[in-house]
Design a protein around this motif. Structure first.
Motif, PDB file in Angstrom:
ATOM      1  N   ILE A  23       0.826  -1.223   0.000  1.00 43.17           N
ATOM      2  CA  ILE A  23       0.000   0.000   0.000  1.00 43.17           C
ATOM      3  C   ILE A  23       0.864   1.279   0.000  1.00 43.17           C
ATOM      4  O   ILE A  23       0.665   2.136  -0.860  1.00 43.17           O
ATOM      5  N   PRO A  24       1.822   1.429   0.911  1.00 41.92           N
ATOM      6  CA  PRO A  24       2.678   2.629   0.798  1.00 41.92           C
ATOM      7  C   PRO A  24       3.479   2.680  -0.511  1.00 41.92           C
ATOM      8  O   PRO A  24       3.752   3.765  -1.029  1.00 41.92           O
ATOM      9  N   MET A  36      -3.115   7.085 -12.969  1.00 40.36           N
ATOM     10  CA  MET A  36      -3.183   5.648 -12.709  1.00 40.36           C
ATOM     11  C   MET A  36      -4.260   5.329 -11.684  1.00 40.36           C
ATOM     12  O   MET A  36      -4.433   6.060 -10.717  1.00 40.36           O
ATOM     13  N   LYS A  37      -4.982   4.242 -11.921  1.00 43.14           N
ATOM     14  CA  LYS A  37      -5.916   3.716 -10.919  1.00 43.14           C
ATOM     15  C   LYS A  37      -5.376   2.372 -10.428  1.00 43.14           C
ATOM     16  O   LYS A  37      -4.642   1.697 -11.139  1.00 43.14           O
ATOM     17  N   ILE A  38      -5.762   2.052  -9.196  1.00 45.62           N
ATOM     18  CA  ILE A  38      -5.232   0.829  -8.578  1.00 45.62           C
ATOM     19  C   ILE A  38      -6.373  -0.053  -8.098  1.00 45.62           C
ATOM     20  O   ILE A  38      -7.353   0.452  -7.536  1.00 45.62           O
ATOM     21  N   ILE A  39      -6.251  -1.365  -8.332  1.00 41.94           N
ATOM     22  CA  ILE A  39      -7.138  -2.310  -7.637  1.00 41.94           C
ATOM     23  C   ILE A  39      -6.255  -3.203  -6.759  1.00 41.94           C
ATOM     24  O   ILE A  39      -5.321  -3.841  -7.264  1.00 41.94           O
ATOM     25  N   PHE A  40      -6.535  -3.211  -5.467  1.00 43.05           N
ATOM     26  CA  PHE A  40      -5.820  -4.098  -4.544  1.00 43.05           C
ATOM     27  C   PHE A  40      -6.584  -5.405  -4.403  1.00 43.05           C
ATOM     28  O   PHE A  40      -7.804  -5.384  -4.194  1.00 43.05           O
ATOM     29  N   PHE A  41      -5.870  -6.516  -4.470  1.00 48.46           N
ATOM     30  CA  PHE A  41      -6.487  -7.835  -4.294  1.00 48.46           C
ATOM     31  C   PHE A  41      -5.911  -8.472  -3.032  1.00 48.46           C
ATOM     32  O   PHE A  41      -4.693  -8.596  -2.909  1.00 48.46           O
ATOM     33  N   GLY A  42      -6.807  -8.854  -2.097  1.00 48.95           N
ATOM     34  CA  GLY A  42      -6.317  -9.500  -0.879  1.00 48.95           C
ATOM     35  C   GLY A  42      -7.291  -9.343   0.272  1.00 48.95           C
ATOM     36  O   GLY A  42      -8.495  -9.131   0.063  1.00 48.95           O
ATOM     37  N   ASP A  43      -6.756  -9.411   1.462  1.00 47.31           N
ATOM     38  CA  ASP A  43      -7.568  -9.389   2.678  1.00 47.31           C
ATOM     39  C   ASP A  43      -8.005  -7.957   3.006  1.00 47.31           C
ATOM     40  O   ASP A  43      -7.215  -7.148   3.487  1.00 47.31           O
ATOM     41  N   GLU A  44      -9.287  -7.676   2.762  1.00 42.16           N
ATOM     42  CA  GLU A  44      -9.796  -6.315   2.924  1.00 42.16           C
ATOM     43  C   GLU A  44      -9.562  -5.773   4.336  1.00 42.16           C
ATOM     44  O   GLU A  44      -9.265  -4.591   4.519  1.00 42.16           O
ATOM     45  N   ALA A  45      -9.676  -6.653   5.337  1.00 37.10           N
ATOM     46  CA  ALA A  45      -9.513  -6.216   6.731  1.00 37.10           C
ATOM     47  C   ALA A  45      -8.107  -5.675   6.990  1.00 37.10           C
ATOM     48  O   ALA A  45      -7.898  -4.836   7.854  1.00 37.10           O
ATOM     49  N   ARG A  46      -7.141  -6.168   6.236  1.00 39.63           N
ATOM     50  CA  ARG A  46      -5.782  -5.660   6.391  1.00 39.63           C
ATOM     51  C   ARG A  46      -5.500  -4.485   5.470  1.00 39.63           C
ATOM     52  O   ARG A  46      -4.707  -3.599   5.785  1.00 39.63           O
ATOM     53  N   ALA A  48      -7.777  -2.181   4.058  1.00 36.99           N
ATOM     54  CA  ALA A  48      -8.569  -0.957   4.246  1.00 36.99           C
ATOM     55  C   ALA A  48      -7.948   0.018   5.252  1.00 36.99           C
ATOM     56  O   ALA A  48      -7.819   1.217   4.947  1.00 36.99           O
ATOM     57  N   PRO A  49      -7.550  -0.441   6.464  1.00 39.97           N
ATOM     58  CA  PRO A  49      -6.987   0.522   7.426  1.00 39.97           C
ATOM     59  C   PRO A  49      -5.705   1.180   6.905  1.00 39.97           C
ATOM     60  O   PRO A  49      -5.469   2.367   7.163  1.00 39.97           O
ATOM     61  N   LEU A  50      -4.898   0.437   6.168  1.00 48.03           N
ATOM     62  CA  LEU A  50      -3.670   1.006   5.612  1.00 48.03           C
ATOM     63  C   LEU A  50      -3.997   2.044   4.543  1.00 48.03           C
ATOM     64  O   LEU A  50      -3.343   3.079   4.431  1.00 48.03           O
ATOM     65  N   LEU A  51      -5.021   1.747   3.763  1.00 49.75           N
ATOM     66  CA  LEU A  51      -5.417   2.649   2.687  1.00 49.75           C
ATOM     67  C   LEU A  51      -5.938   3.980   3.262  1.00 49.75           C
ATOM     68  O   LEU A  51      -5.739   5.042   2.655  1.00 49.75           O
TER      69      LEU A  51
END
Lengths: 350, 350
Positions: A23-24, A36-46, A48-51
């Motif tokens: 994320i950073p 640029m647009k980004i799609i993150f794939f993975g554990d949303e619970a981890r 979202a708070p970082l985002l």
């Protein structure tokens, strides 16, 4: 073309520290590529708070939740079985296949990433085997070296495919028109080396391929920057890459122990710290991060698993360069052109 | 054994500068080995005046005149045709075959030296193909790496022979009892690599060979010193060796340009010159000079062609270590033991 919007898919769970780096890293890359647009794939619970800590990134990003994360030590077959249709890695590659993203970047398990990429994206028409290309620091700047581990024991035909793909990547990455392509060998004479390399060399010399082929190069030519693209099969390329890493590590260890061995040396090193900073900067592996999977129907970039946010941003930049300069279209066109020359050649030889 | 007299044959015409390096190099080596005698092979008119400058060396040396000198760029087949029975290189190897000398050292053409050595000395019983072993600096000291170019594409059986020969050389050179032997691969798991390496790894794991086999090692393990002996086939070994040289050259180039970029750095470097001296010393290629030809019925050591007298003396020292520690007898005994185990194994497998 560079002003168009584009989307990059990121496997948020890959690498030694997963979302904490991804994320950073994406936040740094977004500063450089505002469209640029980004799609993150993975554990949303981890994720979202970082985002939430990166509002600018958050405004151009979305999250796709996946239950399963591929472990760094999963075998490719295990990863395929366990992660198919379920893992962030799988879904991030699928986003490229579906056209939702222009490229995918992952710091995850290399074997699993290659296996899934081949499964989902397939190789381009006319390409037998994919390759992984590394970006290698040289005295003159950077070179592309491939294959560094995807295809062990490539034959002459596959080596020529690697040459074409590496040339396309170098022109996208370095923005040069006719990258110099060299074939890695144990001597520069025509008789040197194994059968595959000699035969590939003969074909590259004799056929008028649309390629700036400069002949055989040796191991020490890589660091010298003799060629922009160095072509070899996956076993030798992987050994060469890791041997260079080991040598760099040995020399920096020697240098550190020499400098800390006396007070005078320490004072000298303090005064020369600008120079050591410049050296460290040039050797910084984070600046050359990003192994590109070539020969697939989509852009896949592998980040080093142990890198930090800065290094991950470099891998994203490599992916963006490949997208903006049309890597896949260029490879597909070049392969078609070369295959038609090779076909005429075999016909003529009959 | 070390107090016995022994004779070393030197090809005086080999290397970039021939006798100008070979004679002062021999003079340095004689200081260290007072019970050594030397026979110089080459052009007497060039050797004799140089020998007059080294009275101590002259008192233990003799000259055998040869008309023909092998050029550094002669092809092996040319060299054999032109130099057979006539060249200093040929006669110096023949001196080992006849028992006049315990070993031969040459800084000449590698391909020609190997071709003539195989022709005159022949391979040891049970050895299919010879190997060239390099002495490689590591964080922990030195390691033996083979093959670095004699046998391209070695099979599993030949890789095991290389392991035996490298182990014998390491025990002679480093005076250790059970050198750790690693097989170079692109990963440490059993499934990694090409067929030859996997099969050699399987045999080394499963058979109880008299060998301290530690498993697969990767390219970066060489510089780390993970193994005392690193085994690979000649193509990969040659690329690895030259890649490491190129990397070292690149880093020292970066370091030099960083240090000379500002006055403050120059002052700092001046104060830290002891540290840079220590670094230079550890990386000094002259201290690791001497490629040993293994698997032949005699000790042949190849010096780097561009080295100086100090470096040539190192290559002579390597030859002396091999002679004094009974390299050939050790290899012959080990090969016999291993071959009998392998033969029982194939019988059991039938």
């Amino acid at each position: 073309m560079k002003t168009q919007d584009f989307t990059i898919a990121l496997d948020a769970m890959g690498g030694d520290r997963g979302p904490e780096i991804v994320i950073p890293g994406a936040a740094l890359a977004v500063q450089r590529h505002p469209n640029m647009k980004i799609i993150f794939f993975g554990d949303e619970a981890r994720i979202a708070p970082l985002l939430d800590q990166h509002p600018k990134l958050k405004s151009v990003a979305s999250i796709r939740h996946s239950e399963i994360a591929i472990a760094m030590d999963d075998k490719p077959s295990q990863a395929l079985r366990r992660g198919r249709n379920k893992s962030g890695m799988w879904h991030s590659i699928e986003a490229v296949h579906k056209g939702e993203a222009a490229a995918v970047v992952s710091a995850g398990n290399t074997g699993a990433l290659m296996a899934m990429s081949r499964f989902i994206l397939r190789t381009l028409p006319g390409i037998e085997r994919p390759a992984i290309a590394a970006i290698w620091p040289t005295i003159l700047g950077e070179s592309v070296v491939l294959d560094v581990g995807a295809t062990v024991g490539a034959d002459a035909r596959q080596l020529i495919e690697f040459a074409i793909m590496g040339e396309a990547m170098a022109s996208c990455l370095f923005k040069i028109d006719e990258p110099r392509v060299g074939l890695l060998n144990i001597g520069v004479e025509e008789v040197k080396g194994n059968e595959e390399v000699r035969e590939a060399g003969r074909l590259l010399r004799e056929l008028s391929l649309p390629l700036n082929y400069i002949g055989f190069v040796e191991g020490d030519d890589i660091g010298k920057g003799t060629a922009d693209v160095v072509v070899t099969e996956g076993f030798t390329g992987n050994v060469a890459l890791k041997t260079a890493e080991g040598t760099a590590k040995m020399i920096t260890t020697f240098l550190r122990s020499a400098i800390t061995s006396s007070l005078l040396s320490k004072i000298g090193a303090f005064l020369a710290q600008g120079a050591f900073g410049a050296l460290k900067d040039r050797m910084d592996p984070r600046k050359h991060n990003g192994g590109v999977f070539l020969g697939l129907n989509g852009v896949v970039v592998k980040s080093h698993g142990g890198t930090d946010a800065f290094g991950f941003a470099t891998a994203i930049n490599v992916a963006v360069d490949m997208v903006n300069n049309g890597l896949i279209v260029k490879i597909a066109a070049d392969v078609e052109a070369v295959n038609s020359i090779l076909a005429q050649h075999s016909k003529a030889a009959e």
